[in-house]
Design an enzyme around this catalytic site. Structure first.
Site, PDB file in Angstrom:
ATOM      1  N   THR A  31      37.108  36.905  43.765  1.00  0.00           N
ATOM      2  CA  THR A  31      36.855  36.432  42.402  1.00  0.00           C
ATOM      3  C   THR A  31      37.341  37.513  41.448  1.00  0.00           C
ATOM      4  OG1 THR A  31      35.266  35.530  40.827  1.00  0.00           O
ATOM      5  CG2 THR A  31      34.413  37.180  42.351  1.00  0.00           C
ATOM      6  N   GLU A  32      38.032  37.056  40.384  1.00  0.00           N
ATOM      7  CA  GLU A  32      38.767  37.984  39.512  1.00  0.00           C
ATOM      8  C   GLU A  32      37.858  39.037  38.889  1.00  0.00           C
ATOM      9  OE1 GLU A  32      40.381  35.278  36.643  1.00  0.00           O
ATOM     10  OE2 GLU A  32      38.582  35.274  35.399  1.00  0.00           O
ATOM     11  N   ASN A  33      36.571  38.706  38.724  1.00  0.00           N
ATOM     12  CA  ASN A  33      35.663  39.646  38.097  1.00  0.00           C
ATOM     13  C   ASN A  33      35.124  40.684  39.077  1.00  0.00           C
ATOM     14  OD1 ASN A  33      34.465  37.131  38.949  1.00  0.00           O
ATOM     15  ND2 ASN A  33      32.514  37.865  38.169  1.00  0.00           N
ATOM     16  N   GLY A  34      35.891  40.951  40.129  1.00  0.00           N
ATOM     17  CA  GLY A  34      35.643  42.155  40.891  1.00  0.00           C
ATOM     18  C   GLY A  34      34.914  42.043  42.199  1.00  0.00           C
ATOM     19  N   SER A  55      40.832  44.772  40.571  1.00  0.00           N
ATOM     20  CA  SER A  55      40.831  43.362  40.926  1.00  0.00           C
ATOM     21  C   SER A  55      42.174  42.703  40.595  1.00  0.00           C
ATOM     22  CB  SER A  55      39.704  42.639  40.186  1.00  0.00           C
ATOM     23  OG  SER A  55      39.639  41.292  40.587  1.00  0.00           O
TER      24      SER A  55
END
Lengths: 230, 230
Positions: free
Chosen positions: A66-69, A108
């Site tokens: 997930t892009e938020n890490g 990320s």
């Protein structure tokens, strides 16, 4: 290579399921999940692509990014599992799986941009026959632009799958000779999953892998584009 | 930079922020957002601010409260439009807020560049899209890149999990997001943590932001929220 419409074409290499389909969103999500190679690192975009997660079998060893890490994102959180510090790209609470890892935003997106993700699945307004993607902006003058991580994903993942319906609610094709909406990425889509057909984007044009509830000939006529067979 | 100041209140932590400052604000949605520092900034009164953050506020808390108070001139972000971003939407449509939309990974990398002494960098994200219009491009190898410049802040307001009295920080789950890169990218870095612990009590192997980056640290009770979809 374009299909010659004036003579019969052997479509035997393409599986035409004329008696089954169009696929529901859930059936399409299941199909995509089956097609993602075991052990892949995968990012699922916001919206419809999130459904693919529901059809991934734990034994596949597929790891969700997930892009938020986070790598190793688990299913949606419910009840006592909800933790405001643990959310997905859609800002909804999720869970972590054993082996999960957290990292900051620059890492990320380096992971995406650097070509380390195997597959991403994105929604789209339009995809061109050369794989241009339009999925962030309708181009309306009063729309508030919001791109998020769409452009980074589009150019970063090794394989970019689009998941969408083949036509809009008004019947307009979403696979088009050239996108009319503002682009997200140029020549970045590798495969298009739709309710009516699965299409590969190749250097020689579109190749129909499967159709659902329609023949290749029908789809070519409705889209007014040509597609090859495997 | 001098040693980290551990302060008693959020109001002391934001003292001296000047009108017209560029303020980096951590968080992805509400995860990792420094609510108490933002509330203190509203009380402090600085105006004509340029805010750099991933989103543009949710509901009427945190960044949305700062926007509602009329202190912000411009927002630089990747994804302003969300299910509950009505404060931003209203100000933007009324022409009271300037907006620069930046792809999320490019936003993170521009911040990283500012903190790492990089003058500019060539980035493949956004090539051929409206967000690259007017920007210098370069073909390197077989790929086209866009020249992107650093984003530095006068101040960064960051939400982290724990800090020690030297300013070493650890984060929690996906609330880490932009904190570590923003902590490197501003002249004055102000951090709120749930708890300040004695120096020596954080595992040095687990420190994510070393104290060299942190100027002011304040402990405030955790306030965490969940966005209802975005």
């Amino acid at each position: 290579m374009a299909v010659n419409n004036s003579s019969p074409k052997d479509h035997s290499a393409t599986i035409e399921h004329t008696g089954r389909g169009p696929l529901t969103a859930d059936e399409l999500a299941a199909l995509i999940a089956r097609n993602i190679p075991a052990g892949s690192y995968v990012n699922l975009g916001i919206g419809q692509p999130t459904r693919v997660a529901d059809h991934l079998h734990p034994s596949s060893g597929i790891v969700l990014h997930t892009e938020n890490g986070m790598l190793g994102m688990g299913p949606a959180a419910a009840g006592g599992q909800v933790d405001p510090d643990l959310i997905n790209a859609g800002k909804l609470p999720v869970t972590e799986l054993p082996g999960a890892a957290y990292f900051h935003h620059a890492d990320s997106f380096a992971m995406m941009r650097g070509g380390h993700l195997d597959v991403c699945v994105l929604g789209a307004f339009q995809v061109s026959v050369t794989g241009d993607l339009a999925n962030w902006h309708t181009g309306e003058r009063d729309a508030i632009p919001a791109v998020g991580g769409a452009m980074d994903l589009a150019i970063g993942a090794k394989d970019v799958y689009v998941m969408m319906t083949l036509f809009t609610k008004d019947g307009a094709p979403k696979v088009v000779p050239a996108c009319t909406y503002p682009l997200t990425g140029v020549r970045c889509v590798t495969r298009i999953y739709t309710d009516l057909a699965v299409l590969d984007v190749t250097p020689h044009g579109l190749v129909a892998r499967e159709t659902f509830g329609a023949s290749i000939a029908e789809l070519q006529a409705r889209l007014n584009i040509t597609m090859d067979t495997p | 930079m001098s040693r980290t100041l551990v302060l008693d209140t959020a109001d002391e932590a934001v003292a001296g922020i000047e009108d017209g400052s560029t303020v980096l604000i951590s968080g992805f949605g509400l995860a990792g957002m420094p609510f108490d520092l933002i509330d203190a900034l509203i009380r402090q009164g600085a105006k004509d601010l340029t805010i750099v953050s991933n989103n543009a506020g949710n509901g009427e808390i945190g960044l949305a409260a700062l926007l509602k108070a009329g202190r912000v001139r411009k927002v630089i972000c990747s994804f302003p439009r969300q299910a509950d971003s009505y404060v931003f939407d209203g100000l933007y449509r009324a022409g009271k807020l300037a907006l620069e939309v930046v792809p999320q990974g490019t936003l993170a990398e521009r911040l990283r560049a500012a903190g790492a002494g990089i003058g500019a960098f060539f980035c493949p994200t956004g090539v051929g899209t409206p967000l690259a219009e007017g920007k210098e491009t370069r073909v390197l190898g077989d790929r086209t890149y866009v020249l992107e410049y650093p984003i530095a802040g006068d101040v960064a307001l960051i939400g982290a999990f724990k800090g020690d009295t030297l300013g070493n920080l650890v984060y929690r789950k996906t609330a880490r997001n932009f904190g570590p890169v923003m902590a490197t990218a501003a002249r004055t870095v102000v951090v709120q943590v749930n708890e300040v612990v004695p120096t020596g009590s954080l595992d040095p192997e687990a420190v994510i932001t070393p104290g060299i980056y942190v100027d002011r640290l304040v402990a405030v009770p955790a306030r965490r929220y969940i966005v209802e979809g975005a």
